[in-house]
Design a protein around this motif. Sequence first.
Motif, PDB file in Angstrom:
ATOM      1  N   VAL A  97     -76.618  13.348 -13.040  1.00 38.49           N
ATOM      2  CA  VAL A  97     -76.412  14.430 -13.830  1.00 38.49           C
ATOM      3  C   VAL A  97     -74.953  14.230 -14.419  1.00 38.49           C
ATOM      4  N   VAL A  98     -74.773  14.216 -15.583  1.00 37.76           N
ATOM      5  CA  VAL A  98     -73.551  14.057 -16.373  1.00 37.76           C
ATOM      6  C   VAL A  98     -72.766  15.229 -16.686  1.00 37.76           C
ATOM      7  N   LYS A  99     -73.647  16.285 -16.996  1.00 37.68           N
ATOM      8  CA  LYS A  99     -73.096  17.515 -17.631  1.00 37.68           C
ATOM      9  C   LYS A  99     -74.179  18.517 -17.265  1.00 37.68           C
ATOM     10  N   ILE A 100     -73.787  19.732 -17.042  1.00 42.04           N
ATOM     11  CA  ILE A 100     -74.632  20.915 -17.030  1.00 42.04           C
ATOM     12  C   ILE A 100     -74.491  21.765 -18.033  1.00 42.04           C
ATOM     13  N   LEU A 101     -75.546  21.820 -18.668  1.00 43.74           N
ATOM     14  CA  LEU A 101     -75.329  22.781 -20.087  1.00 43.74           C
ATOM     15  C   LEU A 101     -75.857  24.212 -19.906  1.00 43.74           C
ATOM     16  N   LYS A 102     -75.734  25.058 -21.034  1.00 45.83           N
ATOM     17  CA  LYS A 102     -76.306  26.349 -20.704  1.00 45.83           C
ATOM     18  C   LYS A 102     -77.880  26.483 -20.617  1.00 45.83           C
ATOM     19  N   ASN A 103     -78.629  25.521 -21.380  1.00 49.04           N
ATOM     20  CA  ASN A 103     -80.018  25.483 -21.203  1.00 49.04           C
ATOM     21  C   ASN A 103     -80.413  24.262 -21.053  1.00 49.04           C
ATOM     22  N   GLY A 104     -79.771  23.294 -20.268  1.00 46.50           N
ATOM     23  CA  GLY A 104     -80.192  22.065 -19.808  1.00 46.50           C
ATOM     24  C   GLY A 104     -79.215  21.113 -19.278  1.00 46.50           C
ATOM     25  N   PHE A 105     -79.362  19.778 -19.475  1.00 48.46           N
ATOM     26  CA  PHE A 105     -78.472  18.687 -18.655  1.00 48.46           C
ATOM     27  C   PHE A 105     -78.305  17.587 -19.758  1.00 48.46           C
TER      28      PHE A 105
END
Length: 429
Positions: A97-105
């Motif tokens: 997991v590089v980054k957690i987004l509002k609606n995904g990854f």
Amino acid sequence: MTVIDKLNDINGVIKELFEFVINDETTKSDFQEYLTTLGAVNATPAQMEKIFVPYVFERNLGTPMKSVIELFNESKNLSNPEIAKSLLSAQYSVFRVVKILKNGFELFNLTNEKNYTVLSLTKMTAFRGIGTGEFIVARIFKFRDEYFLIGIDNMLPPSRIKDAMRYAIMKIVQTPWLVYQDNEEKESEIKKDIESMYKKFINTFGTDEFITTNRYADTVIGILNDEDSLDGFDMEKAQKPLEQYKFFKIKELENGYDNFIENSLGGFSSHNELYDVGVIFDKELGLYSIPFYKTFCMIFEDDSKVENSKDCLGYFLNNDGISDKILKRVADKYPNFMKKINEILGENHTFESLIDTYKPQFKKHKIYSSTSVLYHSSIFSSSIESIESSVEFNSHNEANSTITTKKVGRNEPCPCGSGKKYKHCCMKQ
């Protein structure tokens, strides 16, 4: 089509897929048996989702064998054939997991070494507890230039990076195409390397098939990477036939994710028992090192001289690391190939139906040899180097024995002071 429209349509197709599984004549009884085997007949909806996704992608039925997702695509009256078809190319791998987004990854795929921005088909609240740097075993697929997350099977914290890498390596060994799936540049590298190494193999050995024993197999393979190894190598002695051909289980070849790398470093010569090994270079698919290859061939020459011939046949048919091309190679040598196989199995296969039954994956994917693919896997190379660099070296002078953790290059002088290159000395220990 907006992202919301895509998500709605995809979830609609997945519901349709579930209805197909529980109602189709081919799948409904098998799915119930699958649930019973797992003790999940009364599973909750959340539990059912974790069971259902692997089932439709990994369960194979019928002859020729097809996954449930393939059978679904062949069914009539699909509401959205485009989405159904896109599910066929889903990737199942280990991701960081590089980054957690509002609606995904944002994810990094450890097997094909690519970054992906993926949208979740469910609310992100379902993934609470997943943080940046963690590893997930997940399935993603592409639809109209966007990637979607269809399920997470497992999670590992950043501190377990070695476990994540080991698991990814085992996935590559089991399914080599993961390294070049959705990565044309990587596949191009593999093709060029195979072409170059094939010419080198032919020039060195005068054939594309070198039959030896486990005592010499490592040297034969090593010669391709280091021509110096050819000095003093007795090819005639290395190809001397065994007095007896016998198939048996070798514990060192029964690799799990936790010991594959160590067994790779040990090589064939670390095995106690003596057996034949076919070192074969397929012009299209790459280098194979196949234990009991000559034993397998002897079944079609005179099976009375082969001990445990039925078990040997089963090994070659059920081992996913042995491609259909290897079976075709042997079949071309021996006109009695199918007659003998049907005699042993008590069946009535043609060569085509034999492949459909035992090697269906080779008709769905172009699968390069795992050896050729691993050469191009960064995580495999990193894992090997990590183990090699931590080897403890003892001085020849026991009174001044020291330990070094400095990384030593394969072609550098061995720290033990022998005067040999590291790869020819302590690296082998």
